[in-house]
Design an enzyme around this catalytic site. Sequence first.
Site, PDB file in Angstrom:
ATOM      1  N   GLU A   7       0.876  -1.182   0.000  1.00 18.22           N
ATOM      2  CA  GLU A   7       0.000   0.000   0.000  1.00 18.22           C
ATOM      3  C   GLU A   7       0.904   1.220   0.000  1.00 18.22           C
ATOM      4  OE1 GLU A   7      -1.983   2.881   2.942  1.00 18.22           O
ATOM      5  OE2 GLU A   7      -2.460   0.816   3.527  1.00 18.22           O
TER       6      GLU A   7
ATOM      7  N   CYS B  53      -2.964   7.697   5.246  1.00 16.34           N
ATOM      8  CA  CYS B  53      -2.934   7.349   3.820  1.00 16.34           C
ATOM      9  C   CYS B  53      -4.248   7.697   3.130  1.00 16.34           C
ATOM     10  CB  CYS B  53      -2.626   5.863   3.644  1.00 16.34           C
ATOM     11  SG  CYS B  53      -3.715   4.775   4.574  1.00 16.34           S
TER      12      CYS B  53
END
Length: 508
Positions: free
Chosen positions: A264, A301
């Site tokens: 990720e 994020c």
Amino acid sequence: MITGRNYIGNRLKSSGTITHKTINPKLNVQNPTAFYEATSDEVDEAVELAWSAFKIYRKISGAKRAVFLNAIADEIIALDQELLDSYMIESGLPEGRAIGERGRTVFQLRSFADLVGHDDWRENTIDKAMPERTPMPKDDLRRTLIPIGPVVVFAASNFPLAFSTAGGDTASALAAGCPVIVKAHAMHSGTAELVASAIIKAADKTGMPNGVFSNIMGRGRTVGVKLVKHDKVKAVGFTGSISGGRALFDIASQRKEPIPVFAEMGSINPVVITAKAIENRSEAVATSFANSITTGAGQFCTKPGLLLTVEGDKTEQFIKDLAKKTIAIDPQYMLHPDIKQAFVENVNIVSSQAGAEVVGKVEGAIDVNEAPSQITSVSGEAFLANPKLHVEAFGPFALVVRAKDQEELIEIINGLDGQLTGTIIAEKEDHPDLFEVVDALENRVGRIIFNGVPTGVEVCPSMQHGGPYPASTDSRFTSVGTNAIKRWVRPVSYQSFPNELLPTSLKR
């Protein structure tokens, strides 16, 4: 007690000479403990132990693995204030955030324990034999999911607990039946060691094989590269920068036996705000997104870093209100001086481009590692023409893009890199005009939020935390929620097998 040593299986070791120390962002000083980088021999030993453990652990029942996962959760809670204090001095984050993240970590572990307590997650399928079928008889076929082998998990910088040593990657891999070697993040090595001690205690109490878990340290990339190249490592979980994740992906793909890297990485999380939403609830939307942009000093994020609007009578005032509310929120500490420096540099890159206007930014004296929030605005035409305006600034910053019309808005979405999330802020009367927007976002993101904010990622089966590259390296999988377990397993079919040789969940 924090020792600064590596857990190689259930033993603490520190045979190397290279050390590093963590930073207290609030005081801008090094914390006292020296942490030893794992040597090449220690890395090899950790992987060999994991490989030996895998032969046993893969056969341990889901019910027993559930006991192990719940024991880890119990031991993390038992660390009590020592864990919270370590978290705070290594991250600069407040105690409330530490308590909340510990709760999320424990919840994830217990969720995976509940999942593997039964075999439904294996998606077993059974096609019984049809020996009388013509013109060709049909054999008995049974399919299940099995663990793939030792997994290396790279801990994240921005979540010292929930995406780190016992975070979602580790919890899901252990649940699947895979031993885990964690590469601790250098920014929170002490917190990592404490959590590792909890996992080791839980493994010992529940009779898990030595090597089912190791925690090793190293500030640079040497240790991580060696781990990914090791032939007995079968998969990698990573949360961090695009450059770091891509480097590991490339290394893994160049091995004699390529392995999957579930990384990720970057995301600016576009938000589409309609003119009607601005007209009807400008202040509420501005307040909501000012809070979302600055939550955790913008070090999520899923932080909304790109707001897309269509120019209208109230667009300019909305942008000014958003900027005013954003910079009015007290500055917060960033996780590390290096993260603060990168944030400032990337904000300057975006804001110095032709056509970019700094609408509001924090001015005046702030502590050295606090983040100066900023809102910058630019036209849709300028954004489309300049890739430097697409740069992610990891911190409390957002770029507002003013599209001239919906056609340009769709063009902007279609031209974005892959993202973790996309958000739509709209009124009911906008719905007939949103089909194109939804279609465009579906092709660029992993999760679409309607009339909400992207910060906050629920741990549940329906969560998708991953998106088209570079948000993640494989958009088919999620790193949050119980479906994250699917990364660490592979399907196997058994044809015409005698019942006694079948896996327990496939027996007749």
